[in-house]
Design an enzyme around this catalytic site. Structure first.
Site, short mmCIF file in Angstrom:
data_model
loop_
_atom_site.label_atom_id
_atom_site.label_comp_id
_atom_site.label_asym_id
_atom_site.label_seq_id
_atom_site.Cartn_x
_atom_site.Cartn_y
_atom_site.Cartn_z
N HIS A 214 -7.56 -5.45 -0.15
CA HIS A 214 -6.58 -4.96 0.12
C HIS A 214 -5.68 -5.44 1.30
O HIS A 214 -6.42 -5.20 2.52
CB HIS A 214 -6.95 -3.32 0.06
CG HIS A 214 -5.64 -2.25 0.37
ND1 HIS A 214 -4.97 -2.13 -0.83
CD2 HIS A 214 -5.32 -1.59 1.47
CE1 HIS A 214 -4.28 -1.36 -0.17
NE2 HIS A 214 -4.19 -0.87 1.09
N LYS B 42 4.17 2.02 -2.54
CA LYS B 42 4.56 3.25 -3.10
C LYS B 42 6.09 3.24 -2.73
O LYS B 42 7.16 3.65 -3.50
CB LYS B 42 3.80 4.15 -2.80
CG LYS B 42 2.30 4.20 -3.04
CD LYS B 42 1.48 5.45 -2.74
CE LYS B 42 0.14 5.23 -1.90
NZ LYS B 42 -0.77 4.57 -2.88
N TRP C 176 -9.86 0.59 -5.40
CA TRP C 176 -9.47 2.01 -5.21
C TRP C 176 -8.16 2.07 -5.70
O TRP C 176 -7.56 3.07 -6.06
CB TRP C 176 -9.40 2.13 -3.70
CG TRP C 176 -8.97 3.19 -2.95
CD1 TRP C 176 -7.99 3.50 -2.31
CD2 TRP C 176 -9.55 4.72 -3.16
NE1 TRP C 176 -7.74 4.69 -1.59
CE2 TRP C 176 -8.40 5.48 -2.34
CE3 TRP C 176 -10.45 5.11 -3.92
CZ2 TRP C 176 -8.82 6.93 -2.26
CZ3 TRP C 176 -10.69 6.74 -3.76
CH2 TRP C 176 -9.82 7.38 -3.14
N SER D 242 0.86 -1.25 -0.01
CA SER D 242 0.04 0.08 -0.11
C SER D 242 0.97 1.34 0.02
O SER D 242 1.59 1.33 -0.83
CB SER D 242 -0.92 -0.17 1.31
OG SER D 242 -2.05 0.73 0.88
#
Ligand code: GCU
Length: 422
Positions: free
Chosen positions: A403, A266, A353, A262
């Site tokens: 997720h 990144k 998302w 998540s």
């Protein structure tokens, strides 16, 4: 004066209304048309035909663009000032592993920063490859091991984990063991290292509480517009862990795989792009600002991420709010900065998302740079079926579910790392 106040109220009113009405786009037919920048064409339009041209010209210009406009550059060097082994044992995981808890300290401008790396290594007389990844709630949450020290750093409250008053306690020990297949890593011959990300920069919209403040002069309160937000600060911390690994005789520093989920996925990509000592990168469900293409504007968008997390990127990134067209790069090029080192991007089916298709495309379109090096990218431009990993130098899977990080994810990462890195 009255006019200014009126205009201001007007702007605030419409801003609030626009925000309340904003809905993420989850409809593929509403994805705008866009042209993806060619990783193998320079900003001035020259075709890149060789590894040499990529490494001399194209790679540096992409990296620089990302530093100046998206994640922000680190304003200077900051080396480890001391390494303290806080605790060590050769009897972790039922005697299978050694454990070390190593604190790194940094000092500059009369300010200091400390963070602790928790390390488990399989017992062997050889140096071992290591998975390195940040955790969200403290080192003691990712294992049931009662010897893991509890961080005193600020933490986001999470009552379901027993975390209140922004403090970690014994109550949250082991609450995140499900996300870390530590024994599987150890059994496959890998070590594992983790850091609580809040020790490097607490995840708040305040850049006076993390590593950035060590660089401030006079009464500076925040970095310059082209300087590091939190993601770049976290990536910086991973590189300092790497500095330490280079001194640790039990670790093979040429085989460190940086992992993140998540926001931390990144971060792992950004760390791998900047620091070529990382042997491989895993970016799990990283979405907007991670592996997903910005220009698709599917799920989370630039405006939205800057609005919710104004501290993650550099301030210049706000220039691209609702203006994805203006970006002359996209995330396939961030992934390409990892080339020729192995990279694994993973999505989850219900994690819309994060735009699973955009994450796939990010990985797929990094391919031409890998191919320049004779490495195999993802061969097919359609997303594979759920739970059917593509295991090449560029690897990808979309798993069923939400997720998260699951054992399924780790089984694939370990298998891929055994093939391409171990
Ligand atoms: C939010 C954010 C995402 C991020 C995620 C996470 O959902 O919008 O960009 O990846 O938090 O880090 O869990």
């Amino acid at each position: 004066m009255i006019r200014t106040v009126f205009l201001l109220l007007f702007a605030i009113f419409f801003g609030v209304v626009a925000e309340a009405q904003w809905k993420p786009n989850y409809d593929e037919s509403k994805v705008p048309e866009f042209k993806l920048p060619d990783p193998l064409k320079t900003f001035s339009g020259k075709k890149v035909r060789s590894v040499k041209q990529w490494e001399k010209k194209r790679r540096p210009e992409i990296l620089d663009y990302y530093q100046q406009n998206i994640y922000g550059e680190v304003p200077g060097k900051l080396a480890i000032s001391s390494v303290d082994v806080l605790e060590e044992s050769s009897n972790a995981y039922g005697g299978k592993a050694i454990r070390k808890q190593v604190e790194l300290s940094f000092e500059k401008n009369k300010q200091s920063l400390h963070f602790t790396i928790l390390i488990y290594l399989p017992k062997t007389d050889k140096k071992v490859p290591v998975f390195l990844g940040y955790n969200f709630y403290g080192n003691h949450t990712i294992t049931d091991d009662v010897n893991v020290l509890i961080s005193t750093a600020w933490v986001d409250n999470n009552p379901s984990f027993g975390i209140v008053n922004h403090q970690l306690t014994e109550q949250s020990r082991g609450v995140r063991t499900n996300r870390w297949a530590i024994e599987k890593m150890l059994d496959a011959g890998f070590g594992f290292a983790t850091i609580y990300y809040g020790e490097v920069d607490p995840d708040t919209n305040d850049l006076t509480d993390g590593v950035q403040r060590l660089f401030y002069v006079d009464d500076q309160q925040q970095p310059a517009d082209n300087e590091w937000g939190s993601i770049a600060a976290w990536a910086w911390g991973l590189s300092r862990a790497m500095d330490y690994f280079e001194q640790d005789e039990d670790i093979d520093a040429s085989k460190v795989i940086v992992f993140g989920h998540s926001r931390l996925g990144k971060t792992s990509l950004w760390a791998g792009a900047n620091d070529q000592r990382f042997a491989g990168v895993i970016s799990n469900n990283s979405g907007c600002g991670g592996a997903a293409l910005f220009k698709r504007q599917f799920g989370e968008t630039i405006w939205r991420i800057n609005r919710s997390f104004p501290h993650w990127f550099c301030d210049n990134f706000k220039n691209f709010n609702n203006d994805e067209k203006k970006l002359v790069v996209d995330q396939h090029e961030l992934i390409a900065l990892v080339a020729p080192r192995p990279v694994y991007v993973a999505s989850a089916e219900e994690d819309q998302w994060a735009d699973p298709k955009g994450e796939f495309m990010g990985a797929y379109y990094a391919g031409p740079v890998y191919e320049l090096y004779g490495k195999k990218g993802i061969q097919n431009d359609t997303q594979p079926p759920v739970n059917k990993p593509i295991i090449n130098t560029v690897a990808y899977h979309i798993r069923s579910g939400v997720h998260d990080v699951t054992d399924f994810d780790w089984e694939q990462y370990i298998n891929w790392a055994q093939k391409f890195i171990q």
